[in-house]
Design a protein around this motif. Structure first.
Motif, PDB file in Angstrom:
ATOM      1  N   GLY A  41      31.236 -52.847  33.909  1.00  0.00           N
ATOM      2  CA  GLY A  41      31.901 -52.214  35.039  1.00  0.00           C
ATOM      3  C   GLY A  41      33.195 -51.522  34.680  1.00  0.00           C
ATOM      4  O   GLY A  41      34.170 -51.570  35.438  1.00  0.00           O
ATOM      5  N   GLY A  42      33.233 -50.885  33.513  1.00  0.00           N
ATOM      6  CA  GLY A  42      34.419 -50.147  33.120  1.00  0.00           C
ATOM      7  C   GLY A  42      35.496 -50.968  32.443  1.00  0.00           C
ATOM      8  O   GLY A  42      36.546 -50.434  32.089  1.00  0.00           O
ATOM      9  N   GLU A  43      35.274 -52.255  32.244  1.00  0.00           N
ATOM     10  CA  GLU A  43      36.239 -53.089  31.542  1.00  0.00           C
ATOM     11  C   GLU A  43      35.567 -53.788  30.364  1.00  0.00           C
ATOM     12  O   GLU A  43      34.340 -53.843  30.277  1.00  0.00           O
ATOM     13  N   THR A  44      36.385 -54.328  29.476  1.00  0.00           N
ATOM     14  CA  THR A  44      35.873 -55.010  28.296  1.00  0.00           C
ATOM     15  C   THR A  44      35.952 -56.511  28.488  1.00  0.00           C
ATOM     16  O   THR A  44      37.025 -57.051  28.790  1.00  0.00           O
ATOM     17  N   LEU A  45      34.813 -57.176  28.325  1.00  0.00           N
ATOM     18  CA  LEU A  45      34.778 -58.629  28.357  1.00  0.00           C
ATOM     19  C   LEU A  45      34.712 -59.152  26.929  1.00  0.00           C
ATOM     20  O   LEU A  45      34.100 -58.536  26.050  1.00  0.00           O
ATOM     21  N   VAL A  46      35.325 -60.297  26.709  1.00  0.00           N
ATOM     22  CA  VAL A  46      35.417 -60.909  25.386  1.00  0.00           C
ATOM     23  C   VAL A  46      34.767 -62.279  25.449  1.00  0.00           C
ATOM     24  O   VAL A  46      35.083 -63.079  26.336  1.00  0.00           O
ATOM     25  N   TYR A  47      33.867 -62.549  24.509  1.00  0.00           N
ATOM     26  CA  TYR A  47      33.197 -63.855  24.501  1.00  0.00           C
ATOM     27  C   TYR A  47      33.246 -64.450  23.097  1.00  0.00           C
ATOM     28  O   TYR A  47      33.198 -63.722  22.104  1.00  0.00           O
ATOM     29  N   PRO A  48      33.375 -65.773  22.987  1.00  0.00           N
ATOM     30  CA  PRO A  48      33.452 -66.408  21.667  1.00  0.00           C
ATOM     31  C   PRO A  48      32.125 -66.279  20.921  1.00  0.00           C
ATOM     32  O   PRO A  48      31.051 -66.352  21.511  1.00  0.00           O
ATOM     33  N   VAL A  49      32.210 -66.053  19.620  1.00  0.00           N
ATOM     34  CA  VAL A  49      31.038 -66.062  18.736  1.00  0.00           C
ATOM     35  C   VAL A  49      31.359 -67.084  17.658  1.00  0.00           C
ATOM     36  O   VAL A  49      31.993 -66.762  16.660  1.00  0.00           O
ATOM     37  N   ASP A  50      30.963 -68.302  17.863  1.00  0.00           N
ATOM     38  CA  ASP A  50      31.369 -69.358  16.949  1.00  0.00           C
ATOM     39  C   ASP A  50      30.205 -70.283  16.667  1.00  0.00           C
ATOM     40  O   ASP A  50      29.961 -71.242  17.388  1.00  0.00           O
ATOM     41  N   LYS A  51      29.463 -69.953  15.611  1.00  0.00           N
ATOM     42  CA  LYS A  51      28.359 -70.809  15.180  1.00  0.00           C
ATOM     43  C   LYS A  51      28.810 -71.784  14.097  1.00  0.00           C
ATOM     44  O   LYS A  51      28.003 -72.474  13.514  1.00  0.00           O
ATOM     45  N   GLY A  52      30.109 -71.767  13.828  1.00  0.00           N
ATOM     46  CA  GLY A  52      30.611 -72.554  12.711  1.00  0.00           C
ATOM     47  C   GLY A  52      30.828 -71.656  11.517  1.00  0.00           C
ATOM     48  O   GLY A  52      30.183 -70.625  11.353  1.00  0.00           O
ATOM     49  N   SER A  53      31.761 -72.053  10.654  1.00  0.00           N
ATOM     50  CA  SER A  53      32.136 -71.204   9.530  1.00  0.00           C
ATOM     51  C   SER A  53      30.983 -70.936   8.584  1.00  0.00           C
ATOM     52  O   SER A  53      30.977 -69.960   7.852  1.00  0.00           O
ATOM     53  N   GLY A  54      29.978 -71.811   8.566  1.00  0.00           N
ATOM     54  CA  GLY A  54      28.885 -71.633   7.621  1.00  0.00           C
ATOM     55  C   GLY A  54      27.821 -70.661   8.066  1.00  0.00           C
ATOM     56  O   GLY A  54      26.890 -70.368   7.321  1.00  0.00           O
ATOM     57  N   ALA A  55      27.909 -70.143   9.286  1.00  0.00           N
ATOM     58  CA  ALA A  55      26.880 -69.248   9.810  1.00  0.00           C
ATOM     59  C   ALA A  55      27.210 -67.815   9.450  1.00  0.00           C
ATOM     60  O   ALA A  55      28.149 -67.230   9.981  1.00  0.00           O
ATOM     61  N   THR A  56      26.417 -67.223   8.542  1.00  0.00           N
ATOM     62  CA  THR A  56      26.711 -65.859   8.099  1.00  0.00           C
ATOM     63  C   THR A  56      26.449 -64.832   9.186  1.00  0.00           C
ATOM     64  O   THR A  56      27.026 -63.742   9.152  1.00  0.00           O
ATOM     65  N   THR A  57      25.571 -65.127  10.163  1.00  0.00           N
ATOM     66  CA  THR A  57      25.308 -64.145  11.212  1.00  0.00           C
ATOM     67  C   THR A  57      26.542 -63.875  12.059  1.00  0.00           C
ATOM     68  O   THR A  57      26.636 -62.834  12.707  1.00  0.00           O
ATOM     69  N   ARG A  62      46.114 -76.311  15.224  1.00  0.00           N
ATOM     70  CA  ARG A  62      46.232 -75.282  14.188  1.00  0.00           C
ATOM     71  C   ARG A  62      46.058 -73.912  14.826  1.00  0.00           C
ATOM     72  O   ARG A  62      45.352 -73.773  15.823  1.00  0.00           O
ATOM     73  N   THR A  63      46.694 -72.913  14.242  1.00  0.00           N
ATOM     74  CA  THR A  63      46.431 -71.544  14.696  1.00  0.00           C
ATOM     75  C   THR A  63      44.948 -71.266  14.514  1.00  0.00           C
ATOM     76  O   THR A  63      44.370 -71.554  13.465  1.00  0.00           O
ATOM     77  N   ARG A  64      44.332 -70.706  15.522  1.00  0.00           N
ATOM     78  CA  ARG A  64      42.902 -70.425  15.447  1.00  0.00           C
ATOM     79  C   ARG A  64      42.648 -68.924  15.451  1.00  0.00           C
ATOM     80  O   ARG A  64      43.203 -68.204  16.280  1.00  0.00           O
ATOM     81  N   LEU A  65      41.861 -68.469  14.499  1.00  0.00           N
ATOM     82  CA  LEU A  65      41.396 -67.085  14.475  1.00  0.00           C
ATOM     83  C   LEU A  65      39.968 -67.108  15.019  1.00  0.00           C
ATOM     84  O   LEU A  65      39.007 -67.296  14.286  1.00  0.00           O
ATOM     85  N   MET A  66      39.845 -66.946  16.321  1.00  0.00           N
ATOM     86  CA  MET A  66      38.574 -67.147  17.023  1.00  0.00           C
ATOM     87  C   MET A  66      37.707 -65.893  16.952  1.00  0.00           C
ATOM     88  O   MET A  66      38.070 -64.848  17.496  1.00  0.00           O
ATOM     89  N   PRO A  67      36.544 -65.957  16.274  1.00  0.00           N
ATOM     90  CA  PRO A  67      35.643 -64.796  16.264  1.00  0.00           C
ATOM     91  C   PRO A  67      35.127 -64.515  17.674  1.00  0.00           C
ATOM     92  O   PRO A  67      34.721 -65.443  18.391  1.00  0.00           O
ATOM     93  N   VAL A  68      35.140 -63.250  18.066  1.00  0.00           N
ATOM     94  CA  VAL A  68      34.698 -62.882  19.411  1.00  0.00           C
ATOM     95  C   VAL A  68      33.848 -61.622  19.353  1.00  0.00           C
ATOM     96  O   VAL A  68      33.924 -60.828  18.420  1.00  0.00           O
ATOM     97  N   GLY A  69      33.032 -61.467  20.376  1.00  0.00           N
ATOM     98  CA  GLY A  69      32.266 -60.247  20.570  1.00  0.00           C
ATOM     99  C   GLY A  69      32.746 -59.533  21.817  1.00  0.00           C
ATOM    100  O   GLY A  69      33.430 -60.115  22.665  1.00  0.00           O
ATOM    101  N   LEU A  70      32.378 -58.273  21.936  1.00  0.00           N
ATOM    102  CA  LEU A  70      32.770 -57.451  23.075  1.00  0.00           C
ATOM    103  C   LEU A  70      31.541 -57.021  23.855  1.00  0.00           C
ATOM    104  O   LEU A  70      30.482 -56.770  23.275  1.00  0.00           O
ATOM    105  N   VAL A  71      31.697 -56.906  25.160  1.00  0.00           N
ATOM    106  CA  VAL A  71      30.655 -56.331  25.998  1.00  0.00           C
ATOM    107  C   VAL A  71      31.339 -55.550  27.115  1.00  0.00           C
ATOM    108  O   VAL A  71      32.338 -56.003  27.682  1.00  0.00           O
ATOM    109  N   GLU A  72      30.823 -54.341  27.393  1.00  0.00           N
ATOM    110  CA  GLU A  72      31.378 -53.508  28.450  1.00  0.00           C
ATOM    111  C   GLU A  72      30.717 -53.866  29.774  1.00  0.00           C
ATOM    112  O   GLU A  72      29.492 -53.977  29.854  1.00  0.00           O
TER     113      GLU A  72
END
Length: 634
Positions: free
Chosen positions: A372-388, A360-370
């Motif tokens: 060394g001058g570039e942007t890193l992307v990391y998954p934030v996936d506690k499950g759909s039920g996690a409001t945080t 299935r097409t996935r809309l993957m929640p991610v966070g950003l962190v800077e």
């Protein structure tokens, strides 16, 4: 299986879902609003100028109104002297007429007096005994704004679809317009369903599985942000008659009805039957994660011979908001006549590999962190039920259905939740700790994920966060810069009077006492496990014999206060916790030891401003913070 249970067969593609929503009519009627209420609205009709702006020839600078021909040949060496016959000020009707050889003093914005066709700026003149010496030649029209030069009567001032900002409001004011026809604001009715939901502010009965209604307020805020007007309806349970009544009422009053919950394939789901009986169900189920259980349809309006658009959102808050922003918000903006928001995307590199293979097409929640001058992307996936996840994620990465994994270092496009989203100044992970919570108050825009000490060390080793906060013993060390830390007293939290006379760890093993433990990632759990190992060595038994003897050793909770709260609720005789927690909640405390908490920095980012801020906060605020917490020391 019940015949009433609806299965998700033949899931629609995301493109088909967008087409189905686009086919719904949720455009409201045009309305006329006063000019002082028009900012942010969209013009529904063309506005033509009914008068010239300006409505008169006026001076565009301070100086002297003249007949241009009288200045011909004038220069610095040979000025022309004109008689001064008076003055004309802004807002006043001229009472003089400029004739051959004369001039009139004039202010910026003042009406040009009869006979004058140009203005000589005051800096190119001198007052002399015989009048005014003009030291430059001017041509007809110089420094004069003629009538209609800004907007000419009969011209097209603003067209339909124009977003009214302060600039347009200014133009309309200049035209004397006091009310404007604008696109109506789409009204969106919001109905949250599910027997387990309770509105914030009402009493919550957690033992009965009740949870607070997150979606109503979350989606309402999204509706307002998209340019709609949110209308909250009373909470509906899973009762068919009540759900039917609320949805029909909302359809009568709103352009679009949104519901959340009761759209998954379960025996209690009745909403799809309401839509089929009270309107038309166009789509049931979309091949997207999160958000497969999505409904699209129409509801009959009993008061009018038409339909109200309907979209059923998933129940889990992250799924509901993601589906809303992806599919519904654009439709609301379109109905309101609002443009799509300015590009809210950012390119970044995946900090870690993320596997996926659900077709299935996935809309993957991610966070950003800077970094060394570039942007890193990391998954934030506690499950759909996690409001945080709503606040820990900065946006989503759309992953195609046929993608098996997104590789570490791969460049991805993040669709930000808002154009205003920025990466946090500091990304921290690790132990949940009351002193840390206070210290982070002094760091500007940090993000901290309380994943536990063990997981914090792992993520720091993988190079994702800026800092990790760890506690308790560990067999796995990680390369890091130690910024400092503190100690905290840990032990068993018991009822205030300690009715079971708990005196130590042995009581949990040798007596039938209910116990609540912390999760394995917690530093407190590591300290407890080490204490059990020591006791097992002392008794000459296997540690598993001791843990099996404790009623609830494997009953784990996440937060550092959670075990104490279960003790307070009478669900356990003792819980793993801190002296500071016991004191704060009015519980008793049986000390078992002291453990160290350390703040470790990613060695590649030890000079990042956010990390420097943490180092400074530890230097300036640590003593004050630990002094306020019983059992803590610097």
């Amino acid at each position: 299986m019940s015949e009433d249970r609806r299965q998700f067969r033949d899931l629609a593609s995301p493109a088909e879902a967008r087409e189905a929503i686009a086919a719904l009519d949720l455009t409201p009627e045009t309305e006329t609003v006063p000019l002082d209420e028009a900012r942010g609205r969209v013009l529904a009709e063309r506005i033509d100028a009914e008068l010239d702006v300006p409505g008169f020839d006026r001076a565009s600078m301070d100086g002297y109104a003249v007949r241009a021909r009288d200045t011909f040949g004038a220069d610095e060496a040979d000025p022309v002297v004109l008689d001064r016959i008076g003055a004309v000020h802004a807002g006043a009707e001229p009472d003089v007429e400029v004739t051959e050889g004369t001039c009139a003093e004039i202010s910026t914005g003042a009406v040009m007096p009869p006979g004058a066709d140009a203005v000589v700026m005051v800096e190119r003149t001198d007052e002399v005994e015989d009048g005014v010496a003009v030291r430059t030649a001017v041509a007809p029209g110089d420094s004069v704004m003629v009538a209609g030069a800004d907007v000419a009567a009969g011209s097209r001032a603003l067209g339909p679809g124009t977003l009214l900002t302060p600039r347009e409001i200014g133009l309309l004011s200049a035209l004397g317009v006091d009310a404007v026809p604008v696109r109506g604001t789409p009204t969106v009715g919001i109905v949250s369903t599910g027997d387990e939901l309770v509105r914030p502010g009402d009493d919550l009965h957690s033992a009965a599985g009740q949870i607070y209604d997150v979606n109503s307020y979350t989606i309402a805020a999204g509706v307002e942000e998209a340019g709609g007007e949110a209308v909250l309806y009373p909470h509906a349970g899973d009762d068919y008659d009540e759900m039917e009544r609320l949805l029909v009422e909302a359809a009568d009053e709103c352009d679009l009805v949104l519901s959340s919950g009761s759209t998954s394939a379960s025996a209690v789901d009745v909403i799809y039957r309401v839509i089929e009986e009270e309107g038309e169900l166009l789509l049931h189920g979309v091949s997207v994660k999160p958000g497969k259980p999505m409904l699209i349809g129409r509801l009959d309006e009993s008061s009018r011979a038409s339909h109200s658009a309907y979209v059923g959102l998933p129940g889990y808050p992250v799924s509901a908001l993601t589906i809303f922003r992806t599919f519904v918000a654009p439709a609301i903006r379109s109905a309101a006549g609002l443009p799509e928001p300015r590009t809210a995307t950012v390119e970044g590199r995946m900090a870690v590999q993320e596997r996926y293979g659900e077709g299935r097409t996935r809309l993957m929640p991610v966070g950003l962190v800077e970094a060394g001058g570039e942007t890193l992307v990391y998954p934030v996936d506690k499950g759909s039920g996690a409001t945080t996840s709503l606040v820990e994620a900065d946006g989503v990465v759309e992953v195609d259905a046929d993608t098996a994994y997104v590789a570490e270092g791969e460049t991805v496009t993040v669709q930000l939740f808002s154009p205003d989203v920025r990466a946090p100044t500091l990304l921290g992970v690790g132990e949940d700790d009351p002193a840390l919570s206070r210290l982070l108050d002094h760091v500007g825009r940090p993000r901290y994920l309380d994943v536990g000490s063990r997981e914090g060390r792992r993520r720091l080793r993988d190079g994702v966060p800026d800092v990790a906060v760890v506690a308790g013993p560990s067999e796995r060390e990680v390369e890091a810069v130690d910024l400092g830390g503190w100690t905290r007293e840990w032990g068993l939290v018991v009822p205030a009077s300690n009715p079971d006379d708990v005196s130590g760890l042995a009581d949990l093993i040798d007596r039938d006492l209910r116990f609540v433990n912390r999760a394995r990632d917690a530093g407190l759990r590591a300290s407890l496990d080490a204490a059990v190992d020591d006791l097992a060595d002392e008794r000459g038994v296997d540690r598993r014999d001791l843990t099996d003897a404790v009623d609830g050793y494997d009953l784990t909770v996440k937060g550092f206060e959670s075990p104490a709260r279960k003790v307070l609720a009478g669900e356990a005789a003792a819980g793993l916790g801190l002296r500071a927690t016991a004191d704060a909640l009015g519980c008793g405390f049986v000390p078992l030891g002291v453990e160290s908490v350390r703040v470790l920095a990613n060695p590649a980012r030890s000079d990042k401003p956010g990390v420097e801020s943490v180092r400074s906060v530890l230097d300036t605020h640590l003593d004050e913070v630990v002094a306020s917490l019983p059992g803590f020391d610097a």
